[in-house]
Design an enzyme around this catalytic site. Structure first.
Site, PDB file in Angstrom:
ATOM      1  N   ASP A  63      -5.927  65.503 -52.010  1.00 29.23           N
ATOM      2  CA  ASP A  63      -5.036  64.540 -51.371  1.00 29.23           C
ATOM      3  C   ASP A  63      -4.058  63.989 -52.393  1.00 29.23           C
ATOM      4  OD1 ASP A  63      -7.451  63.239 -52.544  1.00 29.23           O
ATOM      5  OD2 ASP A  63      -6.231  61.467 -52.153  1.00 29.23           O
ATOM      6  N   GLY A  82     -16.830  57.568 -58.042  1.00 27.88           N
ATOM      7  CA  GLY A  82     -16.545  56.160 -58.278  1.00 27.88           C
ATOM      8  C   GLY A  82     -15.122  55.934 -58.721  1.00 27.88           C
ATOM      9  N   ASP A 113     -19.413  54.099 -56.994  1.00 27.89           N
ATOM     10  CA  ASP A 113     -19.200  52.732 -57.448  1.00 27.89           C
ATOM     11  C   ASP A 113     -17.727  52.392 -57.507  1.00 27.89           C
ATOM     12  OD1 ASP A 113     -17.932  53.347 -60.013  1.00 27.89           O
ATOM     13  OD2 ASP A 113     -19.894  54.156 -60.542  1.00 27.89           O
ATOM     14  N   GLU A 116     -13.444  53.324 -53.115  1.00 25.90           N
ATOM     15  CA  GLU A 116     -12.261  53.110 -53.944  1.00 25.90           C
ATOM     16  C   GLU A 116     -11.676  51.734 -53.718  1.00 25.90           C
ATOM     17  OE1 GLU A 116      -9.911  56.432 -55.644  1.00 25.90           O
ATOM     18  OE2 GLU A 116      -8.658  55.908 -53.945  1.00 25.90           O
ATOM     19  N   SER A 117     -11.008  51.232 -54.743  1.00 28.61           N
ATOM     20  CA  SER A 117     -10.433  49.890 -54.652  1.00 28.61           C
ATOM     21  C   SER A 117      -8.986  49.950 -54.182  1.00 28.61           C
ATOM     22  CB  SER A 117     -10.468  49.233 -56.029  1.00 28.61           C
ATOM     23  OG  SER A 117      -9.694  49.997 -56.927  1.00 28.61           O
ATOM     24  N   HIS A 118      -8.571  48.951 -53.466  1.00 28.89           N
ATOM     25  CA  HIS A 118      -7.148  48.770 -53.168  1.00 28.89           C
ATOM     26  C   HIS A 118      -6.825  47.290 -53.313  1.00 28.89           C
ATOM     27  CE1 HIS A 118      -3.727  51.101 -51.095  1.00 28.89           C
ATOM     28  NE2 HIS A 118      -4.000  51.621 -52.261  1.00 28.89           N
ATOM     29  N   ASP A 136      -9.801  61.248 -49.532  1.00 30.27           N
ATOM     30  CA  ASP A 136     -10.642  61.740 -50.619  1.00 30.27           C
ATOM     31  C   ASP A 136     -11.850  62.498 -50.075  1.00 30.27           C
ATOM     32  OD1 ASP A 136      -9.580  61.170 -53.124  1.00 30.27           O
ATOM     33  OD2 ASP A 136     -10.149  59.055 -52.998  1.00 30.27           O
ATOM     34  N   GLU A 165       4.340  57.052 -53.595  1.00 30.40           N
ATOM     35  CA  GLU A 165       2.973  56.975 -53.082  1.00 30.40           C
ATOM     36  C   GLU A 165       2.960  56.949 -51.565  1.00 30.40           C
ATOM     37  OE1 GLU A 165       0.730  53.965 -55.124  1.00 30.40           O
ATOM     38  OE2 GLU A 165       0.644  55.232 -56.891  1.00 30.40           O
ATOM     39  N   HIS A 190      -5.401  53.350 -64.271  1.00 25.31           N
ATOM     40  CA  HIS A 190      -5.879  53.800 -62.971  1.00 25.31           C
ATOM     41  C   HIS A 190      -6.170  55.302 -62.961  1.00 25.31           C
ATOM     42  CE1 HIS A 190      -6.186  53.240 -58.620  1.00 25.31           C
ATOM     43  NE2 HIS A 190      -5.648  54.441 -58.516  1.00 25.31           N
TER      44      HIS A 190
END
Ligand SMILES: Nc1ncnc2c1ncn2[C@@H]1O[C@H](COP(=O)(O)OP(=O)(O)O)[C@@H](O)[C@H]1O
Ligand SMILES: [Mg+2]
Lengths: 80, 231, 744, 80
Positions: free
Chosen positions: C275, C541, C504, C100-102, C124, C319, C56
């Site tokens: 961040d 991305g 992306d 972004e992916s989660h 971000d 986190e 990641h």
């Protein structure tokens, strides 16, 4: 039979609502409040009259719907 | 018209309503911090939409206990015009300036869509310019707009013509039991007895010019402007 | 401060091979850690390496290939490498955006996972000085009939709405797919677009030896410890049992953080800001210092903590959400603190910039970590993983193999089945739950080809879209990668926007498998080719790998988020038919390409053959033509042809406008292939009769195929007089699938 | 001292959350549920150690902020 269910956030899980309530109480001049946690209180009216069956029903409802067991704990009390 | 918009932590339509008023009425409202204790000299106080304090505990609850609120109540008690939109409506009920409460939408979902409203009372300072065309389309966008009040309060609101906005079908049929958010008798907005405090869930400031997809909300701002121009 | 002190000062946790493996480090990687430190790491250091070297954070499998993506254009101000990409939009303004992916967190706890995904991507963007003006979301769920799907959809949508609505940023669009291959790994990709002045953009490179390092936002708890390594690990059956501490989002605090940061950014107090995303304090401090070529020293005793007795390890790996790290100019701490006090957010000076080139941590008076920064970033492992790019199998079905006679209701039934299928049904049920009108500038709302949001107070507008067709990528990664970029390009052109740049979210399975790695490489290469040809660079991305459960990988899903600029927001196009008796013009010609179409896959369960080929010259030519016609005011009604082919696009235009169409189509090719073929680079538009010839001639003059295929009329859609659909029936099917399914 | 506060909707006030839970339970095949009501459960950690003072503090907090007495009832339990 009634089931009283308390759903509370697990220890260590952030409680944004509780945090904000705590701050608001502070602003209103209530000084002696150390921590606030907000949970849910659900009252179910069950047709089932056998305590054991009612308890296992309620437990299943909690696991399947009422509580989010990833972040929440639940407690069931039966009341006649 | 001297308007002021109260800014609470978590307000998010404060700028939008100020822009709409400036664009329609020509004068930008003052922005007033919730932590202040006094209001400047104002014709109109606006409690804007948003999620003040995240809507945590109950929508509008914590905001309704802000330092500025005493001054807002005094302004309203003097007959000063006070407008609560969406979150602002919730605050007005929490402050006790309007009866009832706004609960979670019937299906528990947040709903953002354009809805048809009938302006049931076009005799208020807020709504005169709706008279020519009392059915309008404006945007609703909320999670807690399901209005409830005691039977006697509802009866009084209806009897005294204080249900100002009601959700209706396209053809004008009132949504007494079928409002998208489940609101009692399709109530979308109400007035206090004095006629100077209005709360409504839909957002007139989000559809005030055609570029936004409609101008159904515009007459509210022209009504207010004309009210003070003629005063 | 010597390395030995760091090694000794921890709580004597023995670094066993098991512990190393639990931290996701291979034995080789561990040896590299020891070599970099010149000694064995302590537990805190091991944790830091483990997150920084996770897939990641380190992009260790993807880095070598991401370099192939073009990143430059005259309007690009900042390409990949910062918190978000930045492009100029004229008048000294810039659009800042990223996706972004989660994915994994959203599968474990859909509401909070999706909500915190939105929170993270917002940060971000505003960390660079931009006010967020729009959110998008690209969602992939499992098959609708999978027992978990409903719960996941409900939770994800509520979570995205819950967070975005509260912070007051409109969620204006996205995409939603269903496929059994996402059953155990849903994808939640969130995108934010913000606006800033070009002279007020903030970067993350720390500078100024001795400058204070400041922590702001929420307190640190034990949230999501190891989230970053989790996001890089394949799911297995017991993941659901393990359930790491889920992060809970606090959108109210985020809203305050946005306002406070933007207020501080109006001054000149900030040197650098970032961040705290995945791997929280670790990645933010490491990245800021290493980008600036400096060292950083943190005293963890000063980190605002929500819980008692937190260890250094926990603080560095937490986190917790809604936190930022900044480097301030010396002496500006008081000024900055006053702003955060006003917004009731935590503010703490937790360290300073040093010249050591190391990350040095002290806790309770002892040095608990001392790591050369280069070893965490530039010298992190990078792998050339073996790969084989899969090729499409044969030519796929011929038109005759897909005879509509085999579909219930024939040709007519084919369209009604598709339009009311999960793949094409309206997503209104979703966007109804998103505040898409707040901020008063959403002029192109969900339901169009691209969302359109005005640049506040100007005539300009930004168009935004997210696109990828995973089934194409599966069949042919290279063409699929091209197609994702081309479709985004097309959706922007279709509203009249000049495509500017893309972000992306590259979602794939386990890169240690050569076929999956081949999908990744193929898609990236296809994307790169399309980006170059279309002058459509990648400016930001994210890569999400290991999206697989029990050995089943997701469909390759390189989601593309893209923005374009509309110079005059009054000149744009929408998809709904606007008036009776307008001429419907097809731009880009007929296509009969059925393999990999929704028609073939959904109605015939035929998954063979190549996806429609992408002709990038045609995309550029046709797209430019359409957008220029819109910009000059000649076109106001356009829709591109994508999933479902020509007749689906017509139906969408008709349903959106509440107006039918009469079509006359050629009879020399099987009609079903013309109706449902998914050939690319095509648009439909409708214009008043008087304008039709002019438009067609203008197109032909540029070598573009353009022809009238019918006109708008009435309340039905008819084709060659023998097939007819009732518009209200289509609309009912189109609108009812989602709410009915969710209620079911 | 801890105060446990139960906030429940008054009799007769519509409870959209409770209703929706009832429908969902039904959907999941739990048949014997007659009524569901959802309320809040708030835990306060108070510095005050005198029960009577703590009770009056908590009561004031409920009236001033925690409950909306137009629609809600509250009950306070003190726990040591
Ligand atoms: N998850 C979502 N959130 C908001 N809008 C969505 C979502 N999914 C789809 N939409 C909207 O539905 C419309 C149709 O989506 P899609 O079929 O993907 O469009 P296209 O084929 O033009 O790319 C678009 O306007 C899109 O923004
Ligand atoms: Mg499109």
């Amino acid at each position: 039979m009634k089931a009283h269910i308390h759903i509370t956030l697990k220890q260590g899980v952030l409680d944004p609502q509780g945090k904000a309530i705590g701050r608001a109480l502070d602003h209103l001049g209530f000084s002696g409040v150390n921590e606030v946690r907000q949970g849910k209180f659900i009252e179910l009216e069950l047709t089932e009259s056998d305590r054991e069956t009612a308890m296992s029903q309620a437990d299943e409802m909690c696991r399947k719907l009422l509580a989010n067991t990833v972040i929440e704990n639940y407690r069931i009390d039966l009341v006649d | 018209m001297k308007a002021g918009v109260i800014v609470f932590p978590g307000s998010n339509s404060d700028r939008d309503v100020a822009v709409a008023i400036e664009r329609v009425c020509g004068r930008r409202p003052q922005m007033i911090w919730h932590g202040d204790h006094d209001l400047p000299d104002l014709d109109l106080v606006i409690l804007p939409g948003g999620f003040a304090y995240g809507d945590y505990l109950r929508a509008g609850a914590m905001a309704a206990r802000s330092p500025i609120v005493d001054a807002v109540k005094k302004h309203a008690a003097r007959g000063g015009l006070t407008l609560g939109i969406c979150n602002g409506f919730q605050m007005l009920t929490e402050m006790g300036l309007l009866p009832g409460a706004l609960l979670r939408n019937r299906d528990l979902h947040f709903i953002c869509r354009d809805v048809d409203l009938r302006v049931e009372n076009t005799n208020s300072a807020f709504t005169r310019d709706f008279a020519a065309n009392p059915q309008v389309r404006i945007n609703m966008s909320h999670h807690d707009g399901n209005y409830v009040a005691s039977d006697s309060d509802i009866a009084a609101l209806e009897a005294e013509n204080r249900v100002v906005f009601r959700y209706v079908d396209r053809d004008g049929t009132p949504q007494y039991d079928t409002a998208p958010n489940g609101s009692t008798r399709g109530i979308a907005g109400i007035l206090n007895r004095g006629g100077n405090v209005l709360g409504l869930m839909p957002h007139p400031e989000r559809l005030f010019e055609n570029a936004l997809g409609g101008s159904g909300g515009r007459p509210m701002f022209t009504s207010l402007m004309n009210h003070f121009a003629h005063a | 401060m010597s390395a030995d002190t760091a090694a000794q000062s921890t709580h004597e946790i023995e670094i066993t091979p098991e512990l190393i493996a639990e931290h996701g480090l291979t034995p080789d990687e561990y040896d590299r850690v020891v070599a970099a430190l010149g000694r064995a790491p302590n537990i805190t250091e091991l944790g830091i390496y483990s997150v920084m070297w996770s897939e990641h954070c380190s992009y260790k499998s993807s880095r070598v290939h991401l370099k192939k993506l073009p990143t430059k254009a005259p309007w690009v101000i900042q390409g990949p490498g910062e918190n978000a990409g930045v492009v100029g939009i004229g008048d000294g303004q810039a659009a800042i955006f990223k996706m972004e992916s989660h994915n994994h967190p959203s599968y474990i706890e859909p509401y909070q996972g999706a909500a915190t995904g939105v929170g993270g991507i917002l940060r971000d963007v505003f960390t660079m000085g931009a006010r967020p003006i729009a959110n998008m979301n690209a969602l992939r769920f499992g098959a609708p009939e999978h027992p978990k799907s409903r719960h996941l959809i409900a939770g994800v949508v509520a979570g995205i709405g819950g967070y975005g609505n509260c912070v007051g940023v409109p969620t204006v669009g996205g995409e939603t797919n269903f496929d059994a291959r996402y059953n155990g790994n849903i994808l939640v990709n969130a995108m934010t677009v913000g606006l800033a002045d070009t002279d007020k953009i903030f970067y993350s490179a720390a500078a100024g030896i001795g400058n204070p390092v400041v922590y702001v936002g929420s307190k640190t708890g034990r949230d999501g410890i190891h989230g970053a390594t989790m996001a890089s690990a394949e799911f297995s059956k017991d993941t659901e049992e393990k359930r790491p501490t889920v992060q809970v989002g606090d959108p109210f605090t985020e809203k305050l953080l946005i306002e406070a940061c933007l207020e501080l950014m109006a001054s000149d107090a900030i040197v650098a800001i970032q961040d705290m995303g995945a791997a929280g304090l670790t990645s933010s401090s490491v990245e800021m210092a290493s980008k600036g070529g400096v060292g950083i020293e943190l005293d963890l005793d000063n980190v605002p903590a929500r819980e008692t007795a937190m260890t250094a390890y926990e603080m560095m790996l937490s986190e917790s959400q809604e936190r930022m790290l900044m480097v301030l100019k010396p002496g500006r701490e008081g000024f900055a603190k006053a702003i955060f006090d006003k917004w009731e957010l935590d503010f703490a000076v937790i360290g300073k910039i040093t010249q050591t080139g190391n990350l040095t941590l002290t806790h309770q008076g002892a040095i608990v970590a001392d790591i050369p920064l280069g070893s965490l970033t530039d010298d992190a492992p990078a792998y050339h993983r073996p790969y084989i790019i899969p090729k499409p199998s044969g030519n796929g079905p011929a038109a005759d193999d897909l005879d509509p006679g085999k579909v219930s209701g024939g040709l007519k039934g084919a369209l009604t089945a598709l339009i009311g299928s999960p793949h094409l049904a309206s997503r209104r049920w979703i966007w109804d739950q998103y505040d898409h009108t707040v901020m008063g500038d959403s002029i192109g709302r969900p339901g169009g080809d691209a969302a359109v949001v005005r640049v506040h107070g100007t005539k300009k507008a930004i168009a935004i879209t997210t696109d990828v067709t995973p089934r194409y990528c599966e069949a042919d990664p290279v063409e699929g990668g091209k197609q994702a970029v081309a479709e985004a390009y097309r959706n922007l052109c279709a509203v009249g926007a000049k495509p500017l740049a893309i972000t992306d979210c590259l979602n794939f399975g386990n890169p240690e498998r050569s076929d999956v790695m081949g999908q990744f490489v193929g898609c990236v290469e296809g994307m790169a080719e399309a980006c170059s040809a279309l002058m459509f660079p990648v400016v930001s991305g994210n890569v999400s790998l290991y999206n697989e459960t029990n050995g089943v990988a997701i469909l390759p899903t390189p989601a593309v988020g893209a923005i374009g600029l509309i110079a005059e927001s009054a000149h744009r196009a929408t998809i709904g038919f606007q008036a009776e008796d307008e001429v419907i013009i097809l731009i880009g010609g007929f296509s009969a390409h059925l393999p990999q179409s929704l028609y073939a896959r959904h109605l015939f369960e035929n998954e063979d053959g190549p996806p429609p080929p992408v002709d990038l010259d045609a995309e550029l030519r046709n797209g430019t033509f359409v957008r220029e016609e819109i910009a000059s005011g000649h076109l106001t009604n356009v829709h591109d042809i994508s999933d479902g082919g020509l007749i689906v696009a017509i139906a969408e235009m008709a349903m959106a406008g509440g107006l039918g169409a009469v079509l006359t189509l050629p009879d020399d090719t099987p009609l079903h292939a013309i109706l449902f073929g998914e050939g690319q680079a095509r648009y439909l538009c409708a214009v008043p009769r008087a304008k039709a010839d002019g438009l067609i001639e203008a197109a032909q003059a540029k070598g573009i195929e353009a022809m009238p295929i019918g006109h708008t009329a009435g309340s039905t859609i008819s084709v060659n007089a023998d097939t007819r659909w009732d518009l209200s029936e289509l609309k009912r099917l189109h609108e009812s699938w989602f709410p009915d399914y969710m209620a079911g």
